[in-house]
Scaffold this motif. Structure first.
Motif, PDB file in Angstrom:
ATOM      1  N   MET A 246       0.821  -1.197   0.000  1.00 14.27           N
ATOM      2  CA  MET A 246       0.000   0.000   0.000  1.00 14.27           C
ATOM      3  C   MET A 246       0.866   1.262   0.000  1.00 14.27           C
ATOM      4  O   MET A 246       1.978   1.265   0.516  1.00 14.27           O
ATOM      5  CB  MET A 246      -0.926   0.004   1.214  1.00 14.27           C
ATOM      6  CG  MET A 246      -2.006  -1.050   1.156  1.00 14.27           C
ATOM      7  SD  MET A 246      -3.200  -0.681  -0.155  1.00 14.27           S
ATOM      8  CE  MET A 246      -4.002  -2.275  -0.355  1.00 14.27           C
ATOM      9  N   PRO A 247       0.360   2.348  -0.558  1.00 17.85           N
ATOM     10  CA  PRO A 247       1.094   3.608  -0.545  1.00 17.85           C
ATOM     11  C   PRO A 247       1.037   4.282   0.824  1.00 17.85           C
ATOM     12  O   PRO A 247       0.317   3.840   1.732  1.00 17.85           O
ATOM     13  CB  PRO A 247       0.363   4.451  -1.595  1.00 17.85           C
ATOM     14  CG  PRO A 247      -1.032   3.928  -1.553  1.00 17.85           C
ATOM     15  CD  PRO A 247      -0.918   2.449  -1.276  1.00 17.85           C
ATOM     16  N   VAL A 248       1.796   5.323   0.943  1.00 22.72           N
ATOM     17  CA  VAL A 248       1.783   6.206   2.113  1.00 22.72           C
ATOM     18  C   VAL A 248       1.426   7.597   1.606  1.00 22.72           C
ATOM     19  O   VAL A 248       1.868   7.999   0.522  1.00 22.72           O
ATOM     20  CB  VAL A 248       3.164   6.246   2.806  1.00 22.72           C
ATOM     21  CG1 VAL A 248       3.157   7.200   3.994  1.00 22.72           C
ATOM     22  CG2 VAL A 248       3.588   4.849   3.245  1.00 22.72           C
TER      23      VAL A 248
ATOM     24  N   SER B 169       0.420  21.535   0.469  1.00 22.78           N
ATOM     25  CA  SER B 169       1.033  20.480  -0.340  1.00 22.78           C
ATOM     26  C   SER B 169       0.772  19.083   0.240  1.00 22.78           C
ATOM     27  O   SER B 169       0.789  18.897   1.462  1.00 22.78           O
ATOM     28  CB  SER B 169       2.530  20.711  -0.464  1.00 22.78           C
ATOM     29  OG  SER B 169       2.781  21.839  -1.280  1.00 22.78           O
ATOM     30  N   CYS B 170       0.501  18.141  -0.638  1.00 24.62           N
ATOM     31  CA  CYS B 170       0.231  16.749  -0.288  1.00 24.62           C
ATOM     32  C   CYS B 170       1.102  15.849  -1.161  1.00 24.62           C
ATOM     33  O   CYS B 170       1.368  16.184  -2.315  1.00 24.62           O
ATOM     34  CB  CYS B 170      -1.246  16.395  -0.507  1.00 24.62           C
ATOM     35  SG  CYS B 170      -2.432  17.364   0.449  1.00 24.62           S
ATOM     36  N   TYR B 171       1.499  14.696  -0.597  1.00 23.03           N
ATOM     37  CA  TYR B 171       2.393  13.791  -1.301  1.00 23.03           C
ATOM     38  C   TYR B 171       1.912  12.347  -1.187  1.00 23.03           C
ATOM     39  O   TYR B 171       1.261  11.957  -0.204  1.00 23.03           O
ATOM     40  CB  TYR B 171       3.813  13.858  -0.726  1.00 23.03           C
ATOM     41  CG  TYR B 171       4.520  15.164  -1.038  1.00 23.03           C
ATOM     42  CD1 TYR B 171       5.283  15.296  -2.192  1.00 23.03           C
ATOM     43  CD2 TYR B 171       4.403  16.262  -0.201  1.00 23.03           C
ATOM     44  CE1 TYR B 171       5.940  16.483  -2.492  1.00 23.03           C
ATOM     45  CE2 TYR B 171       5.048  17.458  -0.479  1.00 23.03           C
ATOM     46  CZ  TYR B 171       5.820  17.556  -1.632  1.00 23.03           C
ATOM     47  OH  TYR B 171       6.441  18.734  -1.928  1.00 23.03           O
ATOM     48  N   LYS B 172       2.279  11.572  -2.189  1.00 22.59           N
ATOM     49  CA  LYS B 172       2.040  10.130  -2.193  1.00 22.59           C
ATOM     50  C   LYS B 172       3.364   9.404  -2.423  1.00 22.59           C
ATOM     51  O   LYS B 172       4.131   9.761  -3.319  1.00 22.59           O
ATOM     52  CB  LYS B 172       1.063   9.768  -3.321  1.00 22.59           C
ATOM     53  CG  LYS B 172       0.827   8.269  -3.502  1.00 22.59           C
ATOM     54  CD  LYS B 172      -0.037   8.019  -4.727  1.00 22.59           C
ATOM     55  CE  LYS B 172      -0.257   6.530  -4.981  1.00 22.59           C
ATOM     56  NZ  LYS B 172      -1.083   6.303  -6.206  1.00 22.59           N
ATOM     57  N   PHE B 173       3.626   8.385  -1.609  1.00 23.35           N
ATOM     58  CA  PHE B 173       4.799   7.546  -1.738  1.00 23.35           C
ATOM     59  C   PHE B 173       4.313   6.159  -2.165  1.00 23.35           C
ATOM     60  O   PHE B 173       3.468   5.563  -1.501  1.00 23.35           O
ATOM     61  CB  PHE B 173       5.546   7.412  -0.409  1.00 23.35           C
ATOM     62  CG  PHE B 173       5.932   8.721   0.237  1.00 23.35           C
ATOM     63  CD1 PHE B 173       7.245   9.190   0.165  1.00 23.35           C
ATOM     64  CD2 PHE B 173       5.001   9.469   0.948  1.00 23.35           C
ATOM     65  CE1 PHE B 173       7.611  10.378   0.784  1.00 23.35           C
ATOM     66  CE2 PHE B 173       5.363  10.654   1.577  1.00 23.35           C
ATOM     67  CZ  PHE B 173       6.663  11.113   1.482  1.00 23.35           C
TER      68      PHE B 173
END
Length: 274
Positions: free
Chosen positions: A6-8, A267-271
């Motif tokens: 799953m992503p973070v 700002s938002c991020y996906k790993f």
């Protein structure tokens, strides 16, 4: 058959007026960005969400996690001076005592004393997730505290301990703000976006997207000349460090949202591994 990793996510959550359609209508950039993240999460059908917010710190070296039993606790309306209807908002969800016990065991095994408690979700969790369309989600939502300290390194290490959950269907979400200076916001010092907002936001972006060592790069944000303007206190930045630690060696980082509002950055991020 093994579950896909799953992503973070790191999301910026704002205040309860995020739920006011006059302030953030569906076609507004921030609303759209959070909605996209919510749709992605729903499409992944995770086992659960494990969320950390800048509004819950436990001890300097100890943690707490909610979901002691299977009964959702009352939401925490930890904000002041907003319209009365915002204090009546609901966020139907279900906790997960089994996941809480698993996370507690993982952290205790790493010599981080962790207590399972009965506690409702604070607005750093329920407001952001509700805007993302995750009320009545088909999976449980568990909240884990931060440390009550400003050690970027310790919060990265916490995330690394949690990382194996991603291979067990759990999405980890850090909820804070990329830039969070309420002093400038509420004193009226910011009539336009101050220079430190895009400057520090860009330093986060460079640490996550351009560095050969993300974990080291986010820890080195402590040396930024803009840090204490962007974050007079660091609790809204620490979820980013937990998310970075939980991402470990994920090969892809995507900036999901960039938006500035006076002395705030959303700002938002996906790993992820894809």
């Amino acid at each position: 058959m093994t579950s896909p990793r799953m992503p973070v996510y790191f999301v910026s959550h704002g205040g309860p007026n995020l739920l006011d359609p006059k302030d953030y209508p569906p076609n507004e950039k921030i609303a759209q960005g959070l909605g996209k993240i919510g749709n992605e999460i729903l499409s992944l059908n995770p086992r659960a969400l494990l969320v950390l917010s800048g509004h819950w710190e436990a001890g300097a070296t100890t943690l707490q996690i909610n979901s002691k039993n299977g009964i959702p606790q009352p939401l925490i309306y930890d904000f002041y001076g907003f319209p009365s209807w915002m204090y009546k908002e609901e966020f139907p969800h279900r906790p997960d005592p089994e996941l809480a016990r698993q996370v507690s065991t993982m952290l205790n095994s790493a010599n981080i004393p962790t207590e399972i408690v009965d506690r409702g979700l604070d607005h750093g969790v329920w407001v952001a997730l509700k805007k993302a369309g995750l009320a009545n989600a088909p999976f449980p939502i568990v909240q884990l505290s931060l440390f009550h300290n400003e050690s970027m390194e310790k919060h990265v290490e916490m995330g690394e301990i949690l990382a194996p959950l991603r291979d067990q269907g759990v999405i980890i979400v850090g909820s804070g703000m990329a830039v969070h200076n309420l002093r400038d916001l509420f004193t009226g010092r910011s009539q336009e976006v101050p220079a430190y907002v895009p400057m520090f936001d860009k330093q986060i972006e460079q640490a996550l997207l351009e560095s050969d060592n993300r974990k080291q790069a986010v820890v080195e944000l402590e040396n930024s000349e803009y840090l204490r303007k962007a974050h007079p206190t660091l609790e809204h930045l620490m979820p980013l460090h937990v998310a970075t630690g939980a991402a470990k060696d994920s090969i892809k980082v995507k900036k999901m949202l960039e938006a500035y509002q006076l002395s705030l950055s959303w700002s938002c991020y996906k790993f992820s591994d894809e």
